[in-house]
Design a protein around this motif. Sequence first.
Motif, PDB file in Angstrom:
ATOM      1  N   ALA A 220       0.702  -1.633   0.227  1.00  0.00           N
ATOM      2  CA  ALA A 220      -0.127   0.153  -0.219  1.00  0.00           C
ATOM      3  C   ALA A 220       0.618   1.592  -0.264  1.00  0.00           C
ATOM      4  O   ALA A 220       0.251   2.361  -0.972  1.00  0.00           O
ATOM      5  N   THR A 221       1.773   1.234   0.910  1.00  0.00           N
ATOM      6  CA  THR A 221       2.919   2.628   0.892  1.00  0.00           C
ATOM      7  C   THR A 221       3.722   2.221   0.177  1.00  0.00           C
ATOM      8  O   THR A 221       4.854   3.212  -0.339  1.00  0.00           O
ATOM      9  N   THR A 301       5.502   8.486   4.562  1.00  0.00           N
ATOM     10  CA  THR A 301       4.317   6.845   5.134  1.00  0.00           C
ATOM     11  C   THR A 301       5.370   5.865   5.899  1.00  0.00           C
ATOM     12  O   THR A 301       4.549   4.920   6.021  1.00  0.00           O
ATOM     13  N   LEU A 302       5.834   5.558   6.456  1.00  0.00           N
ATOM     14  CA  LEU A 302       6.326   4.496   7.490  1.00  0.00           C
ATOM     15  C   LEU A 302       5.481   4.752   8.535  1.00  0.00           C
ATOM     16  O   LEU A 302       5.036   3.396   8.891  1.00  0.00           O
ATOM     17  N   PHE A 303       4.493   5.704   9.010  1.00  0.00           N
ATOM     18  CA  PHE A 303       2.837   5.661   9.558  1.00  0.00           C
ATOM     19  C   PHE A 303       1.596   4.838   9.249  1.00  0.00           C
ATOM     20  O   PHE A 303       2.048   4.070   9.983  1.00  0.00           O
ATOM     21  N   ASP A 304       2.260   5.056   8.288  1.00  0.00           N
ATOM     22  CA  ASP A 304       0.832   3.851   8.021  1.00  0.00           C
ATOM     23  C   ASP A 304       1.770   2.674   7.284  1.00  0.00           C
ATOM     24  O   ASP A 304       0.133   1.746   7.856  1.00  0.00           O
ATOM     25  N   ALA A 305       2.240   2.432   7.183  1.00  0.00           N
ATOM     26  CA  ALA A 305       2.477   1.168   7.036  1.00  0.00           C
ATOM     27  C   ALA A 305       3.495   0.632   8.085  1.00  0.00           C
ATOM     28  O   ALA A 305       2.941  -1.252   8.499  1.00  0.00           O
ATOM     29  N   THR A 306       3.148   1.141   9.163  1.00  0.00           N
ATOM     30  CA  THR A 306       3.263   0.227  10.673  1.00  0.00           C
ATOM     31  C   THR A 306       2.025   0.036  11.136  1.00  0.00           C
ATOM     32  O   THR A 306       1.814  -1.497  11.461  1.00  0.00           O
ATOM     33  N   ALA A 307       0.900   0.748  10.825  1.00  0.00           N
ATOM     34  CA  ALA A 307      -0.649   0.746  11.358  1.00  0.00           C
ATOM     35  C   ALA A 307      -0.694  -0.951  10.419  1.00  0.00           C
ATOM     36  O   ALA A 307      -1.391  -1.888  10.722  1.00  0.00           O
ATOM     37  N   LEU A 309       1.179  -2.946   8.988  1.00  0.00           N
ATOM     38  CA  LEU A 309       1.702  -3.899   9.425  1.00  0.00           C
ATOM     39  C   LEU A 309       1.480  -5.000  11.154  1.00  0.00           C
ATOM     40  O   LEU A 309       1.270  -5.685  11.053  1.00  0.00           O
ATOM     41  N   VAL A 310       0.769  -4.144  11.454  1.00  0.00           N
ATOM     42  CA  VAL A 310       0.327  -4.483  13.321  1.00  0.00           C
ATOM     43  C   VAL A 310      -1.579  -5.504  12.330  1.00  0.00           C
ATOM     44  O   VAL A 310      -1.862  -6.512  12.509  1.00  0.00           O
ATOM     45  N   GLU A 311      -2.194  -5.085  11.015  1.00  0.00           N
ATOM     46  CA  GLU A 311      -3.454  -5.762  10.436  1.00  0.00           C
ATOM     47  C   GLU A 311      -2.850  -7.126  10.437  1.00  0.00           C
ATOM     48  O   GLU A 311      -3.223  -8.479   9.827  1.00  0.00           O
ATOM     49  N   SER A 312      -1.813  -7.025   9.189  1.00  0.00           N
ATOM     50  CA  SER A 312      -1.125  -8.072   8.647  1.00  0.00           C
ATOM     51  C   SER A 312      -0.786  -9.949   9.758  1.00  0.00           C
ATOM     52  O   SER A 312      -0.369 -10.613   9.109  1.00  0.00           O
ATOM     53  N   LEU A 313       0.340  -8.557  10.994  1.00  0.00           N
ATOM     54  CA  LEU A 313       0.880  -9.286  11.716  1.00  0.00           C
ATOM     55  C   LEU A 313      -1.117 -10.519  12.047  1.00  0.00           C
ATOM     56  O   LEU A 313      -0.981 -11.588  12.911  1.00  0.00           O
ATOM     57  N   THR A 314      -1.813  -9.846  12.732  1.00  0.00           N
ATOM     58  CA  THR A 314      -2.816 -10.027  13.110  1.00  0.00           C
ATOM     59  C   THR A 314      -4.088 -10.978  12.517  1.00  0.00           C
ATOM     60  O   THR A 314      -4.752 -12.060  13.292  1.00  0.00           O
ATOM     61  N   LYS A 315      -3.981 -10.908  10.914  1.00  0.00           N
ATOM     62  CA  LYS A 315      -3.967 -12.042  10.214  1.00  0.00           C
ATOM     63  C   LYS A 315      -3.504 -13.444  10.312  1.00  0.00           C
ATOM     64  O   LYS A 315      -4.088 -14.816   9.905  1.00  0.00           O
ATOM     65  N   ARG A 316      -1.882 -13.057  10.414  1.00  0.00           N
ATOM     66  CA  ARG A 316      -1.078 -14.321  10.083  1.00  0.00           C
ATOM     67  C   ARG A 316      -1.403 -14.761  11.052  1.00  0.00           C
ATOM     68  O   ARG A 316      -1.151 -16.128  11.174  1.00  0.00           O
ATOM     69  N   TYR A 317      -1.024 -14.265  12.674  1.00  0.00           N
ATOM     70  CA  TYR A 317      -1.471 -15.061  13.803  1.00  0.00           C
ATOM     71  C   TYR A 317      -2.503 -15.268  14.673  1.00  0.00           C
ATOM     72  O   TYR A 317      -3.683 -14.227  14.131  1.00  0.00           O
ATOM     73  N   SER A 318      -2.943 -15.606  15.830  1.00  0.00           N
ATOM     74  CA  SER A 318      -4.341 -15.471  16.253  1.00  0.00           C
ATOM     75  C   SER A 318      -4.358 -14.934  17.703  1.00  0.00           C
ATOM     76  O   SER A 318      -3.249 -14.899  18.645  1.00  0.00           O
ATOM     77  N   ILE A 319      -4.054 -13.384  16.875  1.00  0.00           N
ATOM     78  CA  ILE A 319      -4.012 -12.234  17.636  1.00  0.00           C
ATOM     79  C   ILE A 319      -5.503 -11.531  18.107  1.00  0.00           C
ATOM     80  O   ILE A 319      -5.957 -11.577  16.945  1.00  0.00           O
TER      81      ILE A 319
END
Length: 472
Positions: A220-221, A301-307, A309-319
């Motif tokens: 996205a970024t 844009t690292l600001f939005d990339a961080t958000a 990343l959090v969403e990506s890990l939430t989907k990858r693991y049971s978060i």
Amino acid sequence: MKRRTFIAGAATAGSLAAVGSVAYGAAADPDRTASQAGHIRSATAITKVFGDGQKLMAVAVEYDQEIDTSTLSTSTFAVTDRTVTKVYANRTAALAERGKDGRYVIVELSSEDTAAALWVTGQGSSTPTSTPSSTSTATASPSPSSSSGSGGAPGGGGPVVGDDTPGGTIVAAKATLVQKGTVTSTRGTRYAATDTTLTTSSVVNLIVDDFKQFTYDDSATGQTLRYNLFVPKNYDPRKSYPLVLFMHDASVVNVATEGPLVQGLGAVCWASPEDQAKHECFVLAPEYGSVVVDDNYEPSTLFDATANLVESLTKRYSIDEDRRYTTGQSMGAMMSLGLSIKYPDLFAAAFIVAGQWPSDVAAPLADKKLWILVSQDDDKSYSGENAITKVIKEQGTAVATATWDGRSTAAQFAADVRSLKAQKAPVNYASFQTGTTVESGSSTSAHMGTWRIAYTIPGIRDWIMQQSRDDG
């Protein structure tokens, strides 16, 4: 905990291991290795992270037989440029409250030694006051001066955030030592004192080694983020886990990926055995290659990339989406505030340490659960948080307030936390009273001094971990 020697590329044996762009690990002198000392099989450096950064705290000397711990004393070993505080035997290369007979002799070292520091910045006690000698336990290897983005490289005069400027350096963990006294095995074998110099050839980094390093390519970024991730030891995908995001200050910009783990306790405290026993959780600590947001409040844009990343890990693991938390110091605190405003559903609560954000856009924070900690000597962050909490109150949200002594004991801080929690407000605002975050004559600023204390207070972390997005 596990033993690790960091190796990059085709580094030859005995050379410093490189991670990212800095030296990180241990070096072995091929002419003076521990294996040449007869009955000694290895020597391992042991590091620990404190509020002011990672330090080399001990050496584990492995023998070919179990050692009688009762025969050891602080005069048994001498370590170059270090003060020996405790010597005992153990069954593993690990620190212990009490010694027990085993193949390892643990030589503990003073955290106050100049050469103890493995994280070096332009301020504070973690900066060596003199240049180590060629036989010192630590030799700095600065990052290169190249950079990308708007932040500038460490030491390159990039934007200032608060009063911390890019310029941190990770120092290689290495110790040299000599067995000065007799070491006796449990079988009665006596290993006489020797002039042979031992050099550590591996490193155990307490808690730090429990994190793994990854990169995230954000489509996205177009940004790539290096990050550290702690996965709960007994991770079960059938369960649901909280996640804590820690974002570092500007002094950690563009160092090795492990930078956020060794600069202080902001990331590793959540992954400690003590905290994990109470609150199993994932811990995410990105390493930013450039300043993400400075005092102009214009995020890259690292600001939005961080958000993302959090969403990506939430989907990858049971978060659990309802138990994601954010924290950070200075730049990281600013990012936590900014992300909480722009992405209102991303986090359940935030721990804000020495940060600020424009008050004219702070109204959405009235719907958030916040624990804010700042020094009254930190003019920019203190005035900034006063302005933010004023806006929050004007929106009708209760704010619990208190003034704390930054020199308090652990028991006093625990009582302070209980008192603030007793006000039962969704926003807790504590400020360290003037003159209590740094010692008289110290070169450390009150701004940086704040986070050296903030992440040593477990009661705040307990409060954060009790919050949920679905409980209003």
